[in-house]
Design an enzyme around this catalytic site. Structure first.
Site, PDB file in Angstrom:
ATOM      1  N   GLY A 206       0.844  -1.184   0.000  1.00 34.83           N
ATOM      2  CA  GLY A 206       0.000   0.000   0.000  1.00 34.83           C
ATOM      3  C   GLY A 206       0.879   1.233   0.000  1.00 34.83           C
TER       4      GLY A 206
ATOM      5  N   ILE B  52       2.233   2.834   2.543  1.00 33.43           N
ATOM      6  CA  ILE B  52       3.406   2.652   3.398  1.00 33.43           C
ATOM      7  C   ILE B  52       4.374   1.683   2.750  1.00 33.43           C
ATOM      8  CG2 ILE B  52       4.213   1.751   5.616  1.00 33.43           C
ATOM      9  CD1 ILE B  52       1.624   2.846   6.854  1.00 33.43           C
TER      10      ILE B  52
ATOM     11  N   ARG C 206       0.431  -5.589  11.485  1.00 34.70           N
ATOM     12  CA  ARG C 206      -0.363  -5.903  12.664  1.00 34.70           C
ATOM     13  C   ARG C 206       0.216  -7.150  13.320  1.00 34.70           C
ATOM     14  NH1 ARG C 206      -2.019  -1.403  12.797  1.00 34.70           N
ATOM     15  NH2 ARG C 206      -4.191  -0.684  12.666  1.00 34.70           N
TER      16      ARG C 206
ATOM     17  N   ASP D 276       7.404  -4.339  15.291  1.00 29.67           N
ATOM     18  CA  ASP D 276       6.828  -3.193  16.006  1.00 29.67           C
ATOM     19  C   ASP D 276       5.443  -3.544  16.537  1.00 29.67           C
ATOM     20  OD1 ASP D 276       6.824  -0.337  16.764  1.00 29.67           O
ATOM     21  OD2 ASP D 276       5.183  -0.194  15.314  1.00 29.67           O
TER      22      ASP D 276
ATOM     23  N   GLU E 110      -0.450  -7.078  22.484  1.00 25.12           N
ATOM     24  CA  GLU E 110      -0.475  -5.638  22.777  1.00 25.12           C
ATOM     25  C   GLU E 110      -1.691  -5.272  23.635  1.00 25.12           C
ATOM     26  OE1 GLU E 110      -0.440  -3.364  19.158  1.00 25.12           O
ATOM     27  OE2 GLU E 110       1.094  -4.633  18.265  1.00 25.12           O
TER      28      GLU E 110
ATOM     29  N   HIS F 197       4.856  -0.769  19.076  1.00 22.56           N
ATOM     30  CA  HIS F 197       3.823  -0.294  18.148  1.00 22.56           C
ATOM     31  C   HIS F 197       3.812   1.238  18.033  1.00 22.56           C
ATOM     32  CE1 HIS F 197      -0.349  -1.304  16.249  1.00 22.56           C
ATOM     33  NE2 HIS F 197       0.302  -0.369  15.568  1.00 22.56           N
TER      34      HIS F 197
END
Length: 312
Positions: free
Chosen positions: A153, A155, A232, A256, A261, A279
């Protein structure tokens, strides 16, 4: 923006940004599960807008408890936690923050690539312990490697642009090939993993991509391959990644994001071929300011009738 617009805010904001939102709207801040449930139960009939993030989302049941809800805004690009079908059935507009933190996330991803492949974490410790370079195996080059990008995408494109500065060949896997892309397309993750030296995950979360980096993909990446994940945590099962790193299935990883999380991923903590950050790949003062500005512009566009800027 008029203060009469009742807004429910589910994600955390800086004090400065919280004050700015409170100036623009009649805002209710509910960043815990308990306060979220209480706010929707007690004031659901008033809310016309919701601010959230992809991980926190908004459920069908919550939307049903907010009969005046017109717009759901995500601060970041992700929106996997929002029941999009339920929103569309109600005619609720959904917008996201795409384009606001792409450079920050791509910078962080490239930093993880370099630090992981060169094993900065272990080198830092060895140096502090007084170990000199002649007693340390030489870490491999970053330049000239093959980078596979899972999720090309905006990023992903910016990560690829940075990788080209390191003379890397670029391949990618998406649900479908991008007609305007000059990079090599792989129609499945296994072939991409077998081809590349470094697999960078920038794909969104959700049921469609959950645990898509499975044992077979890691085996194809191989004992000289590296995994980077800024997408993710749900893309990779934690215990599987831990075993792959411990058993030498892959050489190393830089992540990350992770499944537990915000709690730390206990199974990964004792591995020195892993570099982990909490993150924040897409977080910087510049990025969060851009996200806030886009959120407010989307609200204004919707409620003044001029239209939103970043619809999902």
């Amino acid at each position: 923006m008029t203060p009469q617009i009742a807004l429910l805010v589910l994600n955390t904001l800086t004090e400065e940004h919280q004050a700015r939102v409170a100036q623009a709207c009649d805002a209710t801040f509910a960043q815990t599960d308990e306060s979220r449930a209480t706010a929707i139960r007690e004031k659901g009939a008033e809310f016309r807008a919701v601010l959230t993030i992809g991980l926190l989302g908004l459920t069908r049941e919550e939307m049903e408890a907010m009969p005046k809800l017109e717009i759901i805004c995500c601060m970041g690009a992700g929106y996997e936690g929002i029941d999009i079908e339920a929103a569309r059935a109600r005619g609720i507009v959904v917008v996201n923050g795409r384009g606001t933190n792409d450079n920050c996330a791509a910078d962080h991803a490239m930093g993880l690539v370099i630090a992981t492949v060169r094993n900065f974490r272990r080198l830092d410790k060895l140096c502090r312990d007084g170990v000199w370079r002649t007693s340390i195996p030489q870490p491999t080059n970053v330049s000239g490697k093959r980078m596979g990008i899972y999720g090309l995408g905006t990023i992903g494109e910016k990560i690829a642009r940075r990788a080209q500065g390191f003379d890397m060949a670029i391949g990618y896997h998406n649900r479908r090939a991008k007609a305007d892309s000059a990079y090599r397309y792989f129609d499945n993750l296994l072939d991409l993993a077998a081809w590349c030296d470094i697999l960078v995950c920038a794909a969104p979360g959700g049921a469609e991509t959950k645990h898509s980096i499975d044992a077979a993909v890691l085996e194809k990446l191989g004992p000289e391959g590296y995994l980077i994940n800024i997408g993710r945590g749900s893309l990779v099962e934690t215990s599987l990644l831990a075993a792959a790193l411990r058993d030498g299935v892959i050489a190393g990883a830089g992540i990350d994001v992770y499944e537990t999380e915000p709690q730390r991923p206990e199974a990964l903590l004792d591995l020195d071929n892993l570099l982990i950050t909490p993150h924040l790949a897409g977080w910087s003062p510049e990025a969060t300011q851009a996200q806030l500005s886009l959120f407010l512009a989307n609200l204004e566009g919707h409620f003044t009738g001029s239209g939103v800027l970043s619809p999902v």
